[in-house]
Write a protein that holds these residues in place. Structure first.
Motif, PDB file in Angstrom:
ATOM      1  N   PHE A   1       0.836  -1.206   0.000  1.00 57.78           N
ATOM      2  CA  PHE A   1       0.000   0.000   0.000  1.00 57.78           C
ATOM      3  C   PHE A   1       0.868   1.252   0.000  1.00 57.78           C
ATOM      4  CE2 PHE A   1      -3.547  -2.600   2.050  1.00 57.78           C
ATOM      5  CZ  PHE A   1      -4.347  -2.567   0.926  1.00 57.78           C
TER       6      PHE A   1
ATOM      7  N   PRO B   1      -5.788  -1.673  -4.004  1.00 50.69           N
ATOM      8  CA  PRO B   1      -6.316  -2.814  -3.247  1.00 50.69           C
ATOM      9  C   PRO B   1      -6.402  -4.092  -4.071  1.00 50.69           C
ATOM     10  CG  PRO B   1      -7.506  -0.854  -2.658  1.00 50.69           C
ATOM     11  CD  PRO B   1      -6.610  -0.453  -3.787  1.00 50.69           C
TER      12      PRO B   1
ATOM     13  N   VAL C   1      -2.969  -5.629  -4.195  1.00 47.46           N
ATOM     14  CA  VAL C   1      -2.607  -6.203  -2.902  1.00 47.46           C
ATOM     15  C   VAL C   1      -3.392  -7.490  -2.676  1.00 47.46           C
ATOM     16  CG1 VAL C   1      -2.592  -5.838  -0.408  1.00 47.46           C
ATOM     17  CG2 VAL C   1      -1.991  -3.961  -1.951  1.00 47.46           C
TER      18      VAL C   1
ATOM     19  N   TRP D   1     -10.064  -4.319   0.100  1.00 51.09           N
ATOM     20  CA  TRP D   1     -10.523  -2.971   0.442  1.00 51.09           C
ATOM     21  C   TRP D   1     -10.680  -2.829   1.951  1.00 51.09           C
ATOM     22  CZ3 TRP D   1     -10.685   1.258  -2.528  1.00 51.09           C
ATOM     23  CH2 TRP D   1     -10.600   1.078  -3.916  1.00 51.09           C
TER      24      TRP D   1
ATOM     25  N   ARG E   1      -7.216  -2.433   3.400  1.00 50.41           N
ATOM     26  CA  ARG E   1      -6.706  -1.082   3.202  1.00 50.41           C
ATOM     27  C   ARG E   1      -7.324  -0.131   4.224  1.00 50.41           C
ATOM     28  NH1 ARG E   1      -8.184   3.676   0.939  1.00 50.41           N
ATOM     29  NH2 ARG E   1      -6.594   4.915  -0.149  1.00 50.41           N
ATOM     30  N   SER E   2      -8.631  -0.255   4.445  1.00 46.55           N
ATOM     31  CA  SER E   2      -9.315   0.592   5.420  1.00 46.55           C
ATOM     32  C   SER E   2      -8.764   0.348   6.825  1.00 46.55           C
ATOM     33  CB  SER E   2     -10.819   0.306   5.392  1.00 46.55           C
ATOM     34  OG  SER E   2     -11.502   1.085   6.353  1.00 46.55           O
TER      35      SER E   2
ATOM     36  N   TYR F   1      -5.789  -0.644   7.531  1.00 43.07           N
ATOM     37  CA  TYR F   1      -4.442  -0.072   7.612  1.00 43.07           C
ATOM     38  C   TYR F   1      -4.507   1.428   7.868  1.00 43.07           C
ATOM     39  CZ  TYR F   1       0.350   1.166   6.285  1.00 43.07           C
ATOM     40  OH  TYR F   1       1.631   1.657   6.290  1.00 43.07           O
TER      41      TYR F   1
ATOM     42  N   ALA G   1      -1.268   5.567   2.835  1.00 42.49           N
ATOM     43  CA  ALA G   1      -2.209   4.629   2.252  1.00 42.49           C
ATOM     44  C   ALA G   1      -3.478   5.334   1.818  1.00 42.49           C
ATOM     45  CB  ALA G   1      -2.542   3.535   3.287  1.00 42.49           C
TER      46      ALA G   1
END
Length: 204
Positions: free
Chosen positions: A159, A165, A168, A181, A184-185, A187, A203
């Motif tokens: 990221f 996303p 990843v 997703w 990512r949120s 993180y 990120a």
């Protein structure tokens, strides 16, 4: 809650993976054999986000000469290629050299000894956890440090490098892209709440 590794913590792990010029010499004793193996164990968890079961089943044919990626063949679903971070490649290369010099039988990359004995999951966990526990830069953490922590750190590194996303998700072998997703949120939330001094916005 999902925990990750900060940039500084990932740098410290990468520094611990650095190998000396003599690391892959042919004449190695049992201690050097295990040191090279354990370093490479951490390298593939940190540098390719591999799970313990994936580490156990990793075969020589799953890595190319350039070590740019690792082919993962999950028990369900198609095979995929996990990019191997450049910082992790020397440790894996050194271990493969040591393994070759020791003439380990079979195709399994990670073994318990030079005789090719299977390395159990509990052993993989213990060796990775012991390596991380010995790093001063990580001693402040209250969370358990494990192969999963390294997998999350791998996602964070991707990221931070600007990976989307979907990219990843592919690198981690996630079958449901909504999971990427959510990761990512998680993180972004972790950076803001758990480590306010981390590289905010990396990120975003």
């Amino acid at each position: 809650p999902t925990t990750f590794l900060s940039t500084a913590e990932r740098v410290a792990i990468e520094a611990s993976l650095e190998v000396g010029a003599r690391a892959s010499e042919a004449a190695v004793n049992a201690s050097a054999f295990k040191l090279a193996r354990d370093r490479a164990l951490v390298a593939v968890c940190h540098g390719a986000g591999l799970k313990v079961a994936q580490v156990q089943s990793l075969l020589l044919r799953h890595v190319g000469e350039a070590l740019e990626s690792i082919t993962v063949e999950p028990s369900r679903g198609p095979a995929y290629h996990a990019p191997l971070l450049e910082s992790a490649r020397p440790a894996l290369a050194a271990w493969l050299a040591v393994r070759g010099h020791a003439e380990v039988p079979g195709e399994r990359i990670f073994v318990a000894d030079a005789g090719g004995r299977v390395m159990h999951a509990a052993s993989v966990y213990r060796r990775v956890e012991a390596w991380l526990a010995a790093l001063p830069a990580l001693m402040h953490r209250s969370e358990r440090l494990s192969p999963q922590t390294l997998r999350n750190g791998y996602a964070a590194a991707l990221f931070d490098a600007g990976a989307a996303p979907a990219e990843v998700g592919y690198a981690l072998g996630l079958r449901d892209q909504t999971s990427a997703w959510r990761l990512r949120s998680a993180y972004v939330d972790w950076q803001a709440a758990a480590h306010p001094d981390a590289d905010k916005g990396s990120a975003s």
